[in-house]
Design a protein around this motif. Sequence first.
Motif, PDB file in Angstrom:
ATOM      1  N   ASN A  29      -0.999  -2.463  -4.261  1.00 29.10           N
ATOM      2  CA  ASN A  29       0.028  -1.808  -5.080  1.00 29.10           C
ATOM      3  C   ASN A  29       0.557  -2.771  -6.146  1.00 29.10           C
ATOM      4  OD1 ASN A  29       1.659   0.451  -5.622  1.00 29.10           O
ATOM      5  ND2 ASN A  29       3.365  -0.387  -4.440  1.00 29.10           N
ATOM      6  N   LEU A  30      -0.287  -3.743  -6.493  1.00 34.29           N
ATOM      7  CA  LEU A  30       0.184  -4.851  -7.332  1.00 34.29           C
ATOM      8  C   LEU A  30       0.718  -4.405  -8.694  1.00 34.29           C
ATOM      9  CD1 LEU A  30       0.585  -7.887  -7.523  1.00 34.29           C
ATOM     10  CD2 LEU A  30      -1.779  -8.136  -8.268  1.00 34.29           C
ATOM     11  N   SER A  31       0.069  -3.457  -9.324  1.00 40.77           N
ATOM     12  CA  SER A  31       0.513  -3.073 -10.669  1.00 40.77           C
ATOM     13  C   SER A  31       1.931  -2.500 -10.625  1.00 40.77           C
ATOM     14  CB  SER A  31      -0.467  -2.081 -11.300  1.00 40.77           C
ATOM     15  OG  SER A  31      -0.566  -0.925 -10.503  1.00 40.77           O
ATOM     16  N   TYR A  58       4.237  -3.104  -8.288  1.00 49.57           N
ATOM     17  CA  TYR A  58       5.187  -4.177  -7.948  1.00 49.57           C
ATOM     18  C   TYR A  58       5.483  -5.066  -9.158  1.00 49.57           C
ATOM     19  CZ  TYR A  58       4.873  -3.122  -2.928  1.00 49.57           C
ATOM     20  OH  TYR A  58       4.945  -2.530  -1.698  1.00 49.57           O
ATOM     21  N   LEU A  59       4.452  -5.310  -9.957  1.00 47.28           N
ATOM     22  CA  LEU A  59       4.667  -6.152 -11.146  1.00 47.28           C
ATOM     23  C   LEU A  59       5.633  -5.476 -12.109  1.00 47.28           C
ATOM     24  CD1 LEU A  59       1.039  -7.468 -11.752  1.00 47.28           C
ATOM     25  CD2 LEU A  59       3.062  -8.897 -11.350  1.00 47.28           C
ATOM     26  N   GLU A  60       5.450  -4.164 -12.280  1.00 47.64           N
ATOM     27  CA  GLU A  60       6.349  -3.438 -13.186  1.00 47.64           C
ATOM     28  C   GLU A  60       7.772  -3.405 -12.635  1.00 47.64           C
ATOM     29  OE1 GLU A  60       4.365  -0.092 -15.662  1.00 47.64           O
ATOM     30  OE2 GLU A  60       3.342  -0.082 -13.723  1.00 47.64           O
ATOM     31  N   GLU A 112      11.609  -6.083  -5.414  1.00 54.76           N
ATOM     32  CA  GLU A 112      12.809  -5.286  -5.183  1.00 54.76           C
ATOM     33  C   GLU A 112      14.044  -5.813  -5.917  1.00 54.76           C
ATOM     34  OE1 GLU A 112      15.108  -3.863  -1.087  1.00 54.76           O
ATOM     35  OE2 GLU A 112      14.278  -5.870  -1.223  1.00 54.76           O
ATOM     36  N   PRO A 135       6.980  -7.445  -1.723  1.00 54.96           N
ATOM     37  CA  PRO A 135       7.697  -6.200  -2.016  1.00 54.96           C
ATOM     38  C   PRO A 135       9.219  -6.317  -1.943  1.00 54.96           C
ATOM     39  CG  PRO A 135       5.879  -5.795  -0.501  1.00 54.96           C
ATOM     40  CD  PRO A 135       6.008  -7.277  -0.621  1.00 54.96           C
TER      41      PRO A 135
END
Lengths: 192, 455
Positions: free
Chosen positions: B59-61, B63-65, B207, B241
């Motif tokens: 889910n990296l993209s 989380y980066l956003e 977060e 996360p």
Amino acid sequence: MSSREKILALVKANQPSLTSLPSLDIPVDVHLDLVENFTFIATNIGSRVMEVSGFDEIKETIAKLFLPGRIVSSFPELADIAEIQLTDPDPHSLANVNLAVLGAELGVSENGALWLSENNMMQRVLPFICQHLALVVNKKSIVANMHEAYRVLGNNNPGFGAFIAGPSKTADIEQSLVLGAHGPRSMTVFLI
Amino acid sequence: MKDHAALSEEFNIDEPRVNWHDETLWLIRQKRDKAVHGIPEWEWLRETASQVKNNVLSNLSAYLEQFEANALANGVFVHWAADANEHNEIIHSILRKHQVERMVKSKSMLTEECHLNDYLTENGIEVIDSDLGERIVQLGNEHPSHIVLPCIHKKKEEIGDLFHKYLGTAAGESDPQILTEAARQHLRETFLTRKVALTGVNFAVAETGEFVVCTNEGNADMGAHLADVHIASMGIEKIIPERKHLGVFLRLLTRSATGQPITTYSSHFKSPRQGQEMHIVLVDNGRSRQLGRENFRNSLKCIRCGSCMNTCPVYRRSGGHSYHSVISGPIGSILAPNLDMKEFADLPFASTLCGSCSNVCPVKIDIHNQLYKWRQVLVKEGYVSNTKAISMKTMTWVISFPALFAFAGKTGRWAMKNLPFLVNNKLNPWYKAREMPVPPKESFRDWYVKNRGQK
């Protein structure tokens, strides 16, 4: 396309299908005397831990161990031996502090670390630039481990906060442990 | 360009020194074991960390956003760098904006990966590394040989000589206490006079938009809190996360690295202090490509504890510099070929595949499996030496004809017995540092035909 778009597009194209997050429930119970274990671990990593009855005892210890020299503290109780208000906002003005006495919000039994947030730091650099650091923590605020610590802290971080575990140290020269690398040469924990 | 084998040969000339290097790292491995045994839920921690990282990579993209949005809301400037060069240009532009020609830096393997120091020096900017080990290798004009213990390869007398030359300590002084004090005074002056400080990032929380920097010396904090501008460089895989996940990773990191229960300082930077400017540079530099390589994406889970190096029998006896890559040892050997297959084709072969690295890895990266898989990719892509490629091809050819294989075996056994010099000579790389076995009287095949073949 900007680098941001390029990176995000590549990541999106290359990431595997979504997996779920694991539960953080620890499978074991912690049955330890939290304060006793904290004292044991903190002492092992180079801190001096003292149980005190109140600020009079803290003052006596400070007079014995750290005077003379500039003392700064966030505790009004120490007003007669320390500066409790900083007039100069420039962090460089703290370069000559000998002792800083600050309040930690909690301690962690498993590793001897104490959480100190910006709210109790006076200046962010203070607990790092002083020659000696003393942190005061309530015995009831010692938690078992890091999971407990974050549960208590929640997402509460005003802008900066740190777990501090002992004096500044290094073992970069042939693995010989030397206390006082850049930050405080000693760390005293007053359990109140 | 010398490969790992040639460079280790140089390191191996001084045998007592190799033994010392080996023993020092093994001692750290033992400290790790002792720390780990005190945590009954250790395996649960490893498994949990591994699963959290699986989720991060999947889910990296997003989380980066999320991290970017929160960091911006916290008042931090966020930059994105596709490669090393863009990273260096971004740092340089921030320095130019503030008309600053001197910077203090806390340890960051990412800036080493990007060769930031060289880039800035060429552009007339002085960089001082403030981690003691990094400062020592910097004075010696070397690179770190270990990601956690940058000057683990150096003797205190050599460090004493460097300090005598550059920091004015007495000639012949080699006491670690006295040398550290000299560095303390020198670096304190540096911290107090630099307007820009750069740090690495150990963990970044999607977060909350905060990032955590772990040091024992407090150098990251001294630099960042005294400077007008704080720049943090982070690889895009450093995201976790939620804040509560820090509990898992901070418990694993230092116990795996040095056997300490936690680093002295675990600093959580969320927003700049009043009047300060804070920048975060998010760097890809091949990470998104590795994410797409199914067999190797797990390497992106690495939290840079160095435990795989401390336990590796090859690393301990060949030294970090023999890997000619910023991140040495087992993990470096699966990260480096992603950056350049040709240049680092030798590294996945610098392993016994014993699996010790995978056993100590706090996030359960299957390091030795990935080393094995890289070997296959590199051979297939034609990146291994001719000697290796030709002998492998010949072997494949020989074993595909049973009669030829039987004949070759017979000839080999006869030669080893009657003409040992044909095998036991310098031209046979297998003979180097090995006693050749006594050849058996008959092959397994002959034995089988004789004893079982009739039934």
